[in-house]
Scaffold this motif. Structure first.
Motif, short mmCIF file in Angstrom:
data_model
loop_
_atom_site.label_atom_id
_atom_site.label_comp_id
_atom_site.label_asym_id
_atom_site.label_seq_id
_atom_site.Cartn_x
_atom_site.Cartn_y
_atom_site.Cartn_z
N LEU A 2 0.85 -1.20 0.00
CA LEU A 2 0.00 0.00 0.00
C LEU A 2 0.88 1.24 0.00
N GLU A 3 0.42 2.24 -0.70
CA GLU A 3 1.09 3.54 -0.66
C GLU A 3 0.05 4.57 -0.26
N PHE A 4 0.43 5.45 0.63
CA PHE A 4 -0.47 6.50 1.10
C PHE A 4 -0.20 7.80 0.37
N ASP A 5 -1.25 8.55 0.11
CA ASP A 5 -1.13 9.88 -0.45
C ASP A 5 -0.63 10.79 0.68
N PRO A 6 0.55 11.38 0.55
CA PRO A 6 1.10 12.18 1.65
C PRO A 6 0.26 13.41 1.98
N GLU A 7 -0.59 13.86 1.06
CA GLU A 7 -1.42 15.04 1.31
C GLU A 7 -2.77 14.68 1.92
N GLN A 8 -3.16 13.41 1.87
CA GLN A 8 -4.49 13.03 2.33
C GLN A 8 -4.54 12.86 3.84
N ARG A 9 -5.54 13.49 4.45
CA ARG A 9 -5.79 13.38 5.89
C ARG A 9 -7.22 12.91 6.08
N VAL A 62 -20.40 -3.77 5.96
CA VAL A 62 -20.47 -2.48 6.64
C VAL A 62 -20.46 -1.41 5.56
N GLU A 63 -21.47 -0.55 5.59
CA GLU A 63 -21.50 0.58 4.69
C GLU A 63 -21.06 1.80 5.48
N PHE A 64 -20.16 2.56 4.90
CA PHE A 64 -19.60 3.71 5.62
C PHE A 64 -19.34 4.86 4.67
N ARG A 65 -19.13 6.01 5.27
CA ARG A 65 -18.69 7.20 4.57
C ARG A 65 -17.48 7.72 5.35
N ALA A 66 -16.35 7.84 4.66
CA ALA A 66 -15.12 8.33 5.28
C ALA A 66 -14.77 9.68 4.67
N HIS A 67 -14.67 10.68 5.51
CA HIS A 67 -14.39 12.05 5.06
C HIS A 67 -12.89 12.30 5.13
N HIS A 68 -12.38 13.01 4.13
CA HIS A 68 -10.94 13.29 4.08
C HIS A 68 -10.69 14.66 3.47
N ARG A 69 -9.45 15.08 3.59
CA ARG A 69 -8.99 16.32 2.97
C ARG A 69 -7.69 15.99 2.24
N SER A 70 -7.57 16.48 1.02
CA SER A 70 -6.36 16.26 0.23
C SER A 70 -6.13 17.47 -0.66
N GLY A 71 -4.93 18.00 -0.62
CA GLY A 71 -4.62 19.15 -1.45
C GLY A 71 -5.53 20.34 -1.19
N GLY A 72 -5.96 20.51 0.06
CA GLY A 72 -6.81 21.63 0.42
C GLY A 72 -8.29 21.43 0.09
N ARG A 73 -8.64 20.29 -0.48
CA ARG A 73 -10.03 20.02 -0.85
C ARG A 73 -10.59 18.89 0.00
#
Length: 132
Positions: free
Chosen positions: A64-71, A92-103
């Motif tokens: 796996l590689e992670f996007d360094p900008e994604q939180r 399990v149905e889910f919604r995961a919220h994130h921020r990447s590149g200011g968006r």
């Protein structure tokens, strides 16, 4: 790295007492939802080893590689089916919220889990558009 005073999974417990004990191998999730929450937390803390360990060998990627900008910001559990103490499969149905590149963005998925060698593992998931 996020503040780990509280676990990223959203249950409100300290990280070491919540998903941290799964990540360090001192305990295993008892339900599919607990595994889902621990995997979300592993993405938040970038624990690739745990993610790979908790993935079904038939569908697991080599690495796996992670996007360094994604939180990862927040997890919402929308629905669960089976996946309990006496089940062999669950979703399990889910919604995961994130921020990447200011968006801001979100991942909406219906994940399938199964027991493998006595432990819950992630099998695969279906990405959904919100509202479907």
């Amino acid at each position: 790295m996020p503040d780990l005073s509280l676990c990223p999974c959203g249950l409100g417990d300290p990280y070491p007492d919540c998903c941290g004990r799964f990540h360090d191998g001192s305990d295993v999730p008892a339900t599919a939802e607990a595994l889902m929450r621990s995997r979300y937390s592993a993405f938040a803390v970038r624990d690739a080893a745990y993610l790979l360990r908790s993935w079904h060998p038939r569908t697991r990627p080599r690495r796996l590689e992670f996007d360094p900008e994604q939180r990862w910001l927040r997890l919402e559990i929308l629905d669960t089916a089976d996946g309990g103490l006496f089940d062999s499969q669950g979703t399990v149905e889910f919604r995961a919220h994130h921020r990447s590149g200011g968006r801001r963005g979100r991942l909406h998925e219906r994940s399938r889990f199964a027991r493998h060698e006595g432990r819950w593992v992630y099998v695969d998931g279906e990405i959904r558009q919100d509202g479907t």
